[in-house]
Structure formats: structure tokens, C-alpha cells
Design a protein around this motif. Structure first.
Motif, PDB file in Angstrom:
ATOM      1  N   CYS A  24       0.805  -1.228   0.000  1.00  0.00           N
ATOM      2  CA  CYS A  24       0.000   0.000   0.000  1.00  0.00           C
ATOM      3  C   CYS A  24       0.836   1.275   0.000  1.00  0.00           C
ATOM      4  O   CYS A  24       0.414   2.288  -0.553  1.00  0.00           O
ATOM      5  CB  CYS A  24      -0.920   0.019   1.212  1.00  0.00           C
ATOM      6  N   ASN A  25       1.996   1.238   0.643  1.00  0.00           N
ATOM      7  CA  ASN A  25       2.769   2.476   0.816  1.00  0.00           C
ATOM      8  C   ASN A  25       4.115   2.477   0.105  1.00  0.00           C
ATOM      9  O   ASN A  25       4.792   3.499   0.072  1.00  0.00           O
ATOM     10  CB  ASN A  25       2.991   2.738   2.309  1.00  0.00           C
ATOM     11  N   GLY A  26       4.523   1.330  -0.417  1.00  0.00           N
ATOM     12  CA  GLY A  26       5.806   1.261  -1.117  1.00  0.00           C
ATOM     13  C   GLY A  26       7.009   1.421  -0.201  1.00  0.00           C
ATOM     14  O   GLY A  26       8.087   1.756  -0.658  1.00  0.00           O
ATOM     15  N   ARG A  27       6.811   1.204   1.099  1.00  0.00           N
ATOM     16  CA  ARG A  27       7.892   1.347   2.079  1.00  0.00           C
ATOM     17  C   ARG A  27       7.970   0.088   2.913  1.00  0.00           C
ATOM     18  O   ARG A  27       6.973  -0.581   3.144  1.00  0.00           O
ATOM     19  CB  ARG A  27       7.638   2.543   3.001  1.00  0.00           C
ATOM     20  N   ILE A  28       9.157  -0.184   3.413  1.00  0.00           N
ATOM     21  CA  ILE A  28       9.374  -1.341   4.271  1.00  0.00           C
ATOM     22  C   ILE A  28       8.924  -1.000   5.683  1.00  0.00           C
ATOM     23  O   ILE A  28       9.138   0.108   6.165  1.00  0.00           O
ATOM     24  CB  ILE A  28      10.861  -1.728   4.236  1.00  0.00           C
ATOM     25  N   ALA A  29       8.331  -1.972   6.370  1.00  0.00           N
ATOM     26  CA  ALA A  29       7.775  -1.735   7.699  1.00  0.00           C
ATOM     27  C   ALA A  29       8.751  -2.096   8.820  1.00  0.00           C
ATOM     28  O   ALA A  29       8.350  -2.636   9.838  1.00  0.00           O
ATOM     29  CB  ALA A  29       6.482  -2.529   7.861  1.00  0.00           C
ATOM     30  N   GLY A  30      10.035  -1.795   8.647  1.00  0.00           N
ATOM     31  CA  GLY A  30      10.978  -1.969   9.748  1.00  0.00           C
ATOM     32  C   GLY A  30      10.696  -0.928  10.825  1.00  0.00           C
ATOM     33  O   GLY A  30      10.456   0.248  10.524  1.00  0.00           O
ATOM     34  N   ILE A  31      10.696  -1.345  12.078  1.00  0.00           N
ATOM     35  CA  ILE A  31      10.275  -0.463  13.163  1.00  0.00           C
ATOM     36  C   ILE A  31      11.161   0.776  13.279  1.00  0.00           C
ATOM     37  O   ILE A  31      10.661   1.893  13.446  1.00  0.00           O
ATOM     38  CB  ILE A  31      10.242  -1.239  14.498  1.00  0.00           C
ATOM     39  N   SER A  32      12.476   0.603  13.187  1.00  0.00           N
ATOM     40  CA  SER A  32      13.341   1.778  13.324  1.00  0.00           C
ATOM     41  C   SER A  32      13.099   2.778  12.194  1.00  0.00           C
ATOM     42  O   SER A  32      13.126   3.988  12.414  1.00  0.00           O
ATOM     43  CB  SER A  32      14.817   1.370  13.389  1.00  0.00           C
ATOM     44  N   GLY A  33      12.822   2.280  10.994  1.00  0.00           N
ATOM     45  CA  GLY A  33      12.514   3.176   9.879  1.00  0.00           C
ATOM     46  C   GLY A  33      11.184   3.884  10.062  1.00  0.00           C
ATOM     47  O   GLY A  33      11.041   5.068   9.747  1.00  0.00           O
ATOM     48  N   LEU A  34      10.195   3.157  10.592  1.00  0.00           N
ATOM     49  CA  LEU A  34       8.888   3.768  10.845  1.00  0.00           C
ATOM     50  C   LEU A  34       8.988   4.855  11.917  1.00  0.00           C
ATOM     51  O   LEU A  34       8.403   5.936  11.785  1.00  0.00           O
ATOM     52  CB  LEU A  34       7.879   2.702  11.280  1.00  0.00           C
ATOM     53  N   ILE A  35       9.736   4.551  12.975  1.00  0.00           N
ATOM     54  CA  ILE A  35       9.916   5.550  14.033  1.00  0.00           C
ATOM     55  C   ILE A  35      10.656   6.768  13.494  1.00  0.00           C
ATOM     56  O   ILE A  35      10.304   7.905  13.815  1.00  0.00           O
ATOM     57  CB  ILE A  35      10.632   4.929  15.240  1.00  0.00           C
ATOM     58  N   ALA A  36      11.653   6.542  12.650  1.00  0.00           N
ATOM     59  CA  ALA A  36      12.386   7.663  12.051  1.00  0.00           C
ATOM     60  C   ALA A  36      11.461   8.536  11.212  1.00  0.00           C
ATOM     61  O   ALA A  36      11.570   9.769  11.224  1.00  0.00           O
ATOM     62  CB  ALA A  36      13.549   7.143  11.211  1.00  0.00           C
TER      63      ALA A  36
END
Length: 140
Positions: A24-36
Motif C-alpha cells: 500500500c505504501n511502497g515502504r518497508i515496515a521496519g520499526i526503526s525506519g517507521l519511528i524515524a
């Protein structure tokens, strides 16, 4: 079997969530990346990462409300918890992502870097458990 089934369902939901977020978003759902993404003032209000993180934060409360698990958590030192959290944050920066990002998102994409990183995480965990149980002699 009940515990295995719940673990399987949890893993299945996590996998579906990660694939759905990527689709849906074209982004990886790694937690550190999401928090960033959420902490970055430029993307704070433009990213759907806040909803993904909110779902991760709220879900355990719903699980506890429905299944009422018997889990006891003893916090011996708030200072130790803070120090541990800072070490984890430093490690995610150093390792270009967290264990969940490499283990779930990276390996599913067959990323060589994530496969190596997850192998190192697992090896470090195996060694730590071996040393604690057999060298130091502490039974957990």
C-alpha cells in the motif's frame, strides 16, 4: 497446542501487515525506519507510519483484554531499562535497522545484508544463552 496456534497466528498477522504496508505504501515496515519517519518533522504528518506504530502499540492491550494472559513482568531498575533502550537505539543505527526489520522485512525480500545481519543476531543470542546457562551457571 494453544500457544503454538497463537504464535502461528501472530506471525501470520505480522507477515500480512508487513506485506500490506509494503504493497500500500511502497515502504518497508521496519520499526526503526517507521519511528524515524514519525520523528522526522518533514514527514511526521505525511506518513502512514504513525497508524502502523499505533496498531502495534494498541494490539497487546486488546489481546490482554480478550485472552487475559498470565504474564508477570518484574522491572528491577528503571535506569537499566533506559540504558538498554539507548543501547538498542544505537545498535539499530549501527546495524542499519532493527532485528524485526532485518528478520521479517529484509529476509522476505531476500536481502543479503538482512540475511547476514539476522544470522549475526541469532548467533549472538545463541552464544549469550550458552554463556549464561553453561559458563556462568545462571538458570533463567
Amino acid at each position: 497446542m494453544h500457544d503454538y496456534l497463537l504464535a502461528f497466528l501472530g506471525g501470520l498477522l505480522l507477515g500480512i501487515s508487513v506485506v500490506g504496508y509494503l504493497f500500500c505504501n511502497g515502504r518497508i515496515a521496519g520499526i526503526s525506519g517507521l519511528i524515524a519517519q514519525v520523528l522526522n518533522p518533514q514527514t511526521m504528518f505525511k506518513t502512514p507510519a504513525i497508524w502502523f506504530l499505533l496498531g502495534l502499540s494498541i494490539t497487546p492491550f486488546f489481546y490482554g483484554w480478550i485472552f487475559k494472559p498470565q504474564i508477570a513482568m518484574v522491572v528491577t531498575s528503571p535506569i537499566l531499562l533506559i540504558f538498554s533502550g539507548l543501547l538498542v537505539g544505537f545498535g539499530t543505527s549501527l546495524g542499519s535497522g532493527c532485528t524485526s526489520g532485518h528478520g521479517i522485512c529484509g529476509i522476505s525480500r531476500l536481502s543479503k545484508r538482512s540475511i547476514v545481519a539476522t544470522s549475526i543476531f541469532m548467533l549472538a543470542g545463541f552464544i549469550t544463552v550458552y554463556v549464561i546457562r553453561h559458563v556462568i551457571g545462571v538458570a533463567l
